[in-house]
Every structure is written in C-alpha cells, then in structure tokens.
Design a protein around this motif. Structure first.
Motif, PDB file in Angstrom:
ATOM      1  N   ILE A  67     116.543 -14.691  -6.746  1.00 10.24           N
ATOM      2  CA  ILE A  67     115.994 -13.906  -5.638  1.00 10.24           C
ATOM      3  C   ILE A  67     114.945 -12.928  -6.160  1.00 10.24           C
ATOM      4  N   ALA A  68     115.260 -12.249  -7.265  1.00 13.77           N
ATOM      5  CA  ALA A  68     114.312 -11.288  -7.847  1.00 13.77           C
ATOM      6  C   ALA A  68     113.043 -11.993  -8.300  1.00 13.77           C
ATOM      7  N   ASP A  69     113.184 -13.148  -8.955  1.00 14.54           N
ATOM      8  CA  ASP A  69     112.012 -13.898  -9.423  1.00 14.54           C
ATOM      9  C   ASP A  69     111.147 -14.356  -8.245  1.00 14.54           C
ATOM     10  N   ARG A  70     111.789 -14.820  -7.183  1.00 10.95           N
ATOM     11  CA  ARG A  70     111.061 -15.259  -5.986  1.00 10.95           C
ATOM     12  C   ARG A  70     110.324 -14.080  -5.337  1.00 10.95           C
ATOM     13  N   THR A  71     110.992 -12.935  -5.288  1.00 13.19           N
ATOM     14  CA  THR A  71     110.397 -11.732  -4.698  1.00 13.19           C
ATOM     15  C   THR A  71     109.183 -11.277  -5.494  1.00 13.19           C
ATOM     16  N   VAL A  72     109.310 -11.235  -6.800  1.00 10.87           N
ATOM     17  CA  VAL A  72     108.201 -10.799  -7.651  1.00 10.87           C
ATOM     18  C   VAL A  72     107.049 -11.796  -7.586  1.00 10.87           C
ATOM     19  N   GLN A  73     107.358 -13.080  -7.535  1.00 11.44           N
ATOM     20  CA  GLN A  73     106.294 -14.085  -7.436  1.00 11.44           C
ATOM     21  C   GLN A  73     105.538 -13.948  -6.119  1.00 11.44           C
ATOM     22  N   LYS A  74     106.257 -13.705  -5.038  1.00  9.91           N
ATOM     23  CA  LYS A  74     105.595 -13.503  -3.744  1.00  9.91           C
ATOM     24  C   LYS A  74     104.690 -12.269  -3.801  1.00  9.91           C
ATOM     25  N   ALA A  75     105.156 -11.204  -4.449  1.00  7.82           N
ATOM     26  CA  ALA A  75     104.344  -9.989  -4.593  1.00  7.82           C
ATOM     27  C   ALA A  75     103.087 -10.283  -5.415  1.00  7.82           C
ATOM     28  N   LYS A  76     103.218 -11.058  -6.488  1.00  7.95           N
ATOM     29  CA  LYS A  76     102.052 -11.431  -7.300  1.00  7.95           C
ATOM     30  C   LYS A  76     101.063 -12.244  -6.476  1.00  7.95           C
ATOM     31  N   ASP A  77     101.576 -13.181  -5.667  1.00  6.20           N
ATOM     32  CA  ASP A  77     100.714 -14.004  -4.818  1.00  6.20           C
ATOM     33  C   ASP A  77      99.944 -13.144  -3.819  1.00  6.20           C
ATOM     34  N   ILE A  78     100.605 -12.150  -3.258  1.00  2.94           N
ATOM     35  CA  ILE A  78      99.939 -11.234  -2.316  1.00  2.94           C
ATOM     36  C   ILE A  78      98.834 -10.468  -3.044  1.00  2.94           C
ATOM     37  N   CYS A  79      99.104 -10.036  -4.268  1.00  2.00           N
ATOM     38  CA  CYS A  79      98.083  -9.327  -5.047  1.00  2.00           C
ATOM     39  C   CYS A  79      96.878 -10.232  -5.305  1.00  2.00           C
ATOM     40  N   ILE A  80      97.123 -11.481  -5.637  1.00  2.46           N
ATOM     41  CA  ILE A  80      96.025 -12.425  -5.877  1.00  2.46           C
ATOM     42  C   ILE A  80      95.201 -12.618  -4.609  1.00  2.46           C
ATOM     43  N   GLU A  81      95.878 -12.723  -3.452  1.00  3.25           N
ATOM     44  CA  GLU A  81      95.165 -12.848  -2.169  1.00  3.25           C
ATOM     45  C   GLU A  81      94.224 -11.670  -1.949  1.00  3.25           C
ATOM     46  N   HIS A  82      94.612 -10.497  -2.425  1.00  5.58           N
ATOM     47  CA  HIS A  82      93.804  -9.285  -2.263  1.00  5.58           C
ATOM     48  C   HIS A  82      92.876  -9.052  -3.455  1.00  5.58           C
ATOM     49  N   LEU A 128     103.405  -3.504   0.725  1.00  2.00           N
ATOM     50  CA  LEU A 128     102.541  -3.981  -0.365  1.00  2.00           C
ATOM     51  C   LEU A 128     101.175  -4.371   0.183  1.00  2.00           C
ATOM     52  N   ASN A 129     101.149  -5.178   1.236  1.00  2.00           N
ATOM     53  CA  ASN A 129      99.878  -5.584   1.847  1.00  2.00           C
ATOM     54  C   ASN A 129      99.066  -4.382   2.301  1.00  2.00           C
ATOM     55  N   TRP A 130      99.708  -3.446   2.990  1.00  2.00           N
ATOM     56  CA  TRP A 130      99.021  -2.265   3.498  1.00  2.00           C
ATOM     57  C   TRP A 130      98.411  -1.465   2.344  1.00  2.00           C
ATOM     58  N   THR A 131      99.174  -1.288   1.299  1.00  2.00           N
ATOM     59  CA  THR A 131      98.708  -0.512   0.148  1.00  2.00           C
ATOM     60  C   THR A 131      97.533  -1.194  -0.536  1.00  2.00           C
ATOM     61  N   LEU A 132      97.610  -2.499  -0.707  1.00  2.00           N
ATOM     62  CA  LEU A 132      96.503  -3.213  -1.344  1.00  2.00           C
ATOM     63  C   LEU A 132      95.236  -3.126  -0.494  1.00  2.00           C
ATOM     64  N   GLN A 133      95.381  -3.208   0.816  1.00  2.00           N
ATOM     65  CA  GLN A 133      94.222  -3.111   1.703  1.00  2.00           C
ATOM     66  C   GLN A 133      93.581  -1.728   1.649  1.00  2.00           C
ATOM     67  N   HIS A 134      94.399  -0.691   1.528  1.00  2.00           N
ATOM     68  CA  HIS A 134      93.880   0.677   1.610  1.00  2.00           C
ATOM     69  C   HIS A 134      93.554   1.336   0.265  1.00  2.00           C
ATOM     70  N   PHE A 135      94.137   0.848  -0.817  1.00  2.00           N
ATOM     71  CA  PHE A 135      93.950   1.519  -2.102  1.00  2.00           C
ATOM     72  C   PHE A 135      93.273   0.663  -3.173  1.00  2.00           C
ATOM     73  N   PHE A 136      93.071  -0.622  -2.917  1.00  2.00           N
ATOM     74  CA  PHE A 136      92.544  -1.487  -3.966  1.00  2.00           C
ATOM     75  C   PHE A 136      91.295  -2.249  -3.543  1.00  2.00           C
ATOM     76  N   GLY A 137      90.503  -1.661  -2.661  1.00  3.15           N
ATOM     77  CA  GLY A 137      89.235  -2.258  -2.272  1.00  3.15           C
ATOM     78  C   GLY A 137      88.167  -1.978  -3.315  1.00  3.15           C
ATOM     79  N   PRO A 138      86.929  -2.442  -3.061  1.00  2.83           N
ATOM     80  CA  PRO A 138      85.856  -2.264  -4.047  1.00  2.83           C
ATOM     81  C   PRO A 138      85.486  -0.811  -4.321  1.00  2.83           C
ATOM     82  N   ASN A 139      85.673   0.079  -3.351  1.00  2.00           N
ATOM     83  CA  ASN A 139      85.306   1.489  -3.535  1.00  2.00           C
ATOM     84  C   ASN A 139      86.514   2.389  -3.752  1.00  2.00           C
ATOM     85  N   ALA A 140      87.644   1.807  -4.076  1.00  6.25           N
ATOM     86  CA  ALA A 140      88.884   2.580  -4.199  1.00  6.25           C
ATOM     87  C   ALA A 140      89.016   3.218  -5.573  1.00  6.25           C
TER      88      ALA A 140
END
Length: 158
Positions: free
Chosen positions: A70-85, A20-32
C-alpha cells in the motif's frame, strides 16, 4: 540562502492526493519559489493491528507485506502526479509509525520550512475518536503548516 524544504504528507486518500495536486499547481510553477520537495508516507506498524487480529503473531509478516505494498503504491502515485506537473526532483520516504509523529519528525529530519497535509474534513466527534493528523501537526510541527482542504462537492438539484 539555503534551499527551502517542503514536506508533503501523503496517504492513500483522495484528500491527500488533492493536497499534493493543489500544492504542485500553486508552488511549483515556472515562477515559483524553488523548494526541495520531500513526500512522506507514514506506514503503520503491523503490530498496531494486533487488537483487531488478536494475538496471532504469524499474520504479522503478511500484514507487514500488505502495508508495504500500500505504501509503495501510494508513493508511486505521488511520484506520477509530480511527473504530470513536471516536478522531477522529488525525494520520497516511507517511514513506519503514527502519521502525526512521522510528519512532525520529518519536519525535523529534513529541516523543512513548510509541512503540507490534506484534511479529511472530519467532524468534531470523528476527530476526537480518530485524532486529526492536520490538527496535531498544526500544534506540534516546528515549521509552518499548510492544511489543504478539498472543496465540498456541489449538491445536485433534481
């Protein structure tokens, strides 16, 4: 041109969050290229653990509640990573079933042009026994599949 959709499969593993982190860094930047991002978590059905738990059906509601947490915790962590990016527009789904079929079905459901999954780097024997989600998706998803592998940890020299 219609908006392209990217589905990213996440579970609670480090490999999944690395992908997820790798994808956000490479596909969701300002020029993506803009993608609509859908994060999917496959929650196993509690009945899939019956072989382990035995026929005690009274444990199914407790097991289902734990799997949901577990699923809710996993999805929340993914959302938090998206917000960081700085990726705000994210749709999340928790779907019950085997991860392999959930990911391929999600490609169809969301009309995805790309599916991203992490790799656990299992060897041949583990892949045969456990089944590889990434391998299955690469062969069965009706879109491009990107398998993000975590780099090996450097060996320390003593």
């Amino acid at each position: 041109m219609a908006e392209q959709v990217m589905v990213i499969g996440v579970d609670e593993s480090e490999h999944s969050f690395y992908a997820l982190n790798w994808t956000l860094q490479h596909f969701f930047g300002p020029n993506a290229t803009p993608y609509k991002l859908v994060i999917v978590n496959a929650k196993p059905p509690p009945s899939s653990f019956l072989g382990v738990a035995g026929p005690a059906l009274d444990v199914l509601p407790m097991l289902d509640a734990d799997l949901k947490k577990i699923a809710d915790r996993t999805v929340q962590k993914a959302k938090d990573i998206c917000i960081e990016h700085k990726v705000q527009d994210v749709q999340t789904e928790v779907l019950e079933g085997d991860a392999r079929t959930v990911m391929c079905d999600s490609v169809e459901k969301f009309h995805a042009s790309i599916l991203v999954v992490g790799s656990h780097n299992y060897g041949v024997v583990k892949r045969m026994g456990l089944g590889s989600v990434s391998d299955f998706c690469a062969h069965h998803a009706h879109c491009s599949v990107m398998i993000v592998k975590r780099p090996p940890k450097p060996m320390s020299i003593s």
